[in-house]
Design a protein around this motif. Structure first.
Motif, short mmCIF file in Angstrom:
data_model
loop_
_atom_site.label_atom_id
_atom_site.label_comp_id
_atom_site.label_asym_id
_atom_site.label_seq_id
_atom_site.Cartn_x
_atom_site.Cartn_y
_atom_site.Cartn_z
N ARG A 208 -2.17 -36.78 -3.28
CA ARG A 208 -1.77 -38.11 -3.72
C ARG A 208 -0.64 -38.03 -4.75
NH1 ARG A 208 -6.54 -40.07 -5.57
NH2 ARG A 208 -6.10 -39.41 -7.69
N VAL A 209 -0.77 -37.13 -5.70
CA VAL A 209 0.26 -36.95 -6.73
C VAL A 209 1.55 -36.46 -6.09
CG1 VAL A 209 0.90 -35.53 -8.71
CG2 VAL A 209 -1.35 -36.57 -8.61
N ARG A 210 1.47 -35.46 -5.23
CA ARG A 210 2.67 -34.88 -4.64
C ARG A 210 3.40 -35.88 -3.74
NH1 ARG A 210 1.94 -29.09 -2.63
NH2 ARG A 210 1.67 -28.91 -4.85
N ASN A 211 2.67 -36.67 -2.96
CA ASN A 211 3.29 -37.65 -2.08
C ASN A 211 3.99 -38.75 -2.87
OD1 ASN A 211 2.68 -36.38 0.33
ND2 ASN A 211 0.69 -37.37 0.48
N LYS A 212 3.40 -39.17 -3.98
CA LYS A 212 4.04 -40.17 -4.82
C LYS A 212 5.33 -39.63 -5.43
CE LYS A 212 0.11 -42.98 -6.15
NZ LYS A 212 -0.73 -43.46 -7.26
N LEU A 213 5.30 -38.36 -5.83
CA LEU A 213 6.48 -37.76 -6.45
C LEU A 213 7.61 -37.54 -5.45
CD1 LEU A 213 4.81 -35.17 -8.82
CD2 LEU A 213 5.98 -37.26 -9.46
N LYS A 214 7.26 -37.19 -4.22
CA LYS A 214 8.30 -36.94 -3.21
C LYS A 214 9.11 -38.19 -2.91
CE LYS A 214 6.52 -32.93 -0.82
NZ LYS A 214 6.04 -32.38 0.42
N LYS A 215 8.51 -39.36 -3.09
CA LYS A 215 9.24 -40.60 -2.84
C LYS A 215 10.36 -40.81 -3.84
CE LYS A 215 5.23 -42.88 -0.85
NZ LYS A 215 4.21 -43.91 -1.04
N GLY B 40 16.22 -35.33 -4.39
CA GLY B 40 16.83 -34.02 -4.27
C GLY B 40 16.62 -33.10 -5.46
N ARG B 41 15.86 -33.54 -6.45
CA ARG B 41 15.60 -32.69 -7.61
C ARG B 41 14.54 -31.65 -7.26
NH1 ARG B 41 13.76 -36.74 -12.04
NH2 ARG B 41 12.79 -37.64 -10.21
N PRO B 42 14.57 -30.50 -7.90
CA PRO B 42 13.52 -29.51 -7.67
C PRO B 42 12.19 -29.95 -8.29
CG PRO B 42 15.23 -28.63 -9.11
CD PRO B 42 15.64 -29.99 -8.74
N ARG B 43 11.14 -29.30 -7.85
CA ARG B 43 9.79 -29.64 -8.27
C ARG B 43 9.27 -28.56 -9.21
NH1 ARG B 43 4.96 -28.27 -4.94
NH2 ARG B 43 6.47 -27.71 -3.37
N LEU B 44 8.73 -28.96 -10.35
CA LEU B 44 8.10 -28.05 -11.29
C LEU B 44 6.60 -28.09 -11.04
CD1 LEU B 44 8.86 -26.24 -13.72
CD2 LEU B 44 8.13 -28.11 -15.17
N GLN C 62 6.10 -22.88 -11.24
CA GLN C 62 7.24 -22.52 -10.39
C GLN C 62 8.19 -23.70 -10.32
OE1 GLN C 62 5.95 -21.56 -6.48
NE2 GLN C 62 5.02 -19.63 -7.06
N LEU C 63 9.46 -23.39 -10.26
CA LEU C 63 10.48 -24.40 -10.02
C LEU C 63 10.91 -24.23 -8.58
CD1 LEU C 63 12.06 -26.56 -11.56
CD2 LEU C 63 13.82 -24.89 -11.92
N ILE C 64 10.59 -25.20 -7.73
CA ILE C 64 10.74 -25.08 -6.28
C ILE C 64 11.75 -26.08 -5.76
CG2 ILE C 64 9.52 -25.17 -4.07
CD1 ILE C 64 6.94 -24.69 -5.72
N ASP C 65 12.68 -25.59 -4.94
CA ASP C 65 13.61 -26.47 -4.22
C ASP C 65 13.00 -26.73 -2.85
OD1 ASP C 65 15.67 -27.86 -3.10
OD2 ASP C 65 17.15 -26.25 -3.28
N ASP C 66 12.48 -27.94 -2.65
CA ASP C 66 11.78 -28.26 -1.40
C ASP C 66 12.73 -28.44 -0.23
OD1 ASP C 66 9.11 -28.18 -2.23
OD2 ASP C 66 9.31 -30.13 -3.19
N VAL C 67 13.99 -28.74 -0.49
CA VAL C 67 14.95 -28.93 0.59
C VAL C 67 15.22 -27.60 1.28
CG1 VAL C 67 17.30 -29.63 1.13
CG2 VAL C 67 15.99 -30.91 -0.56
#
Length: 119
Positions: free
Chosen positions: A15-22, A26-30, A42-47
């Motif tokens: 639930r948290v991750r899906n809300k954040l992806k919206k 294009g920013r990376p995810r911590l 981890q600092l992740i580039d999901d693209v």
């Protein structure tokens, strides 16, 4: 059928991750992971599907091996902020996973913000 503790955790994490992806833009995810003995981030580039930087309380260079408290989390947070700057990242979004934003997770986030990471 009653939900198990693990089931509730996974539902909260998704639930948290899906809300954040919206709102990612294009920013990376911590991404934070906390266990009973360690904390890692981890600092992740999901693209591109690549980890840009990482830090953990298991690293001997941080001086917190074997400790899992708010002080150790703060050192990990400052380390990830420095490594993110070295990787050319100044803005990201904070993925706390299924963990509550309290205690160690909050200490890590505050330390990362104090060292220049924006989220």
């Amino acid at each position: 059928m009653a939900n198990t503790k693990r089931n509730l955790f996974q539902k909260r994490r998704l639930r948290v991750r899906n809300k954040l992806k919206k709102t990612a833009n294009g920013r990376p995810r911590l991404s934070v992971h906390r266990s009973n003995r360690n904390i890692s981030v981890q600092l992740i580039d999901d693209v591109q599907g690549v980890t840009l930087a990482a830090a953990s309380s298991l690293e001997a260079g941080l001086g917190v091996v074997g400790k899992n408290n708010a002080e150790a989390a703060a050192k990990v947070g400052s380390a990830i902020a420095e490594r993110a700057k070295a990787a050319g990242v100044e803005e990201c979004y904070f993925d706390r996973g299924g963990f509550l934003f309290h205690g160690k997770v909050k200490a890590l986030a505050d330390a990362a913000r104090e060292n220049g990471l924006k989220f």
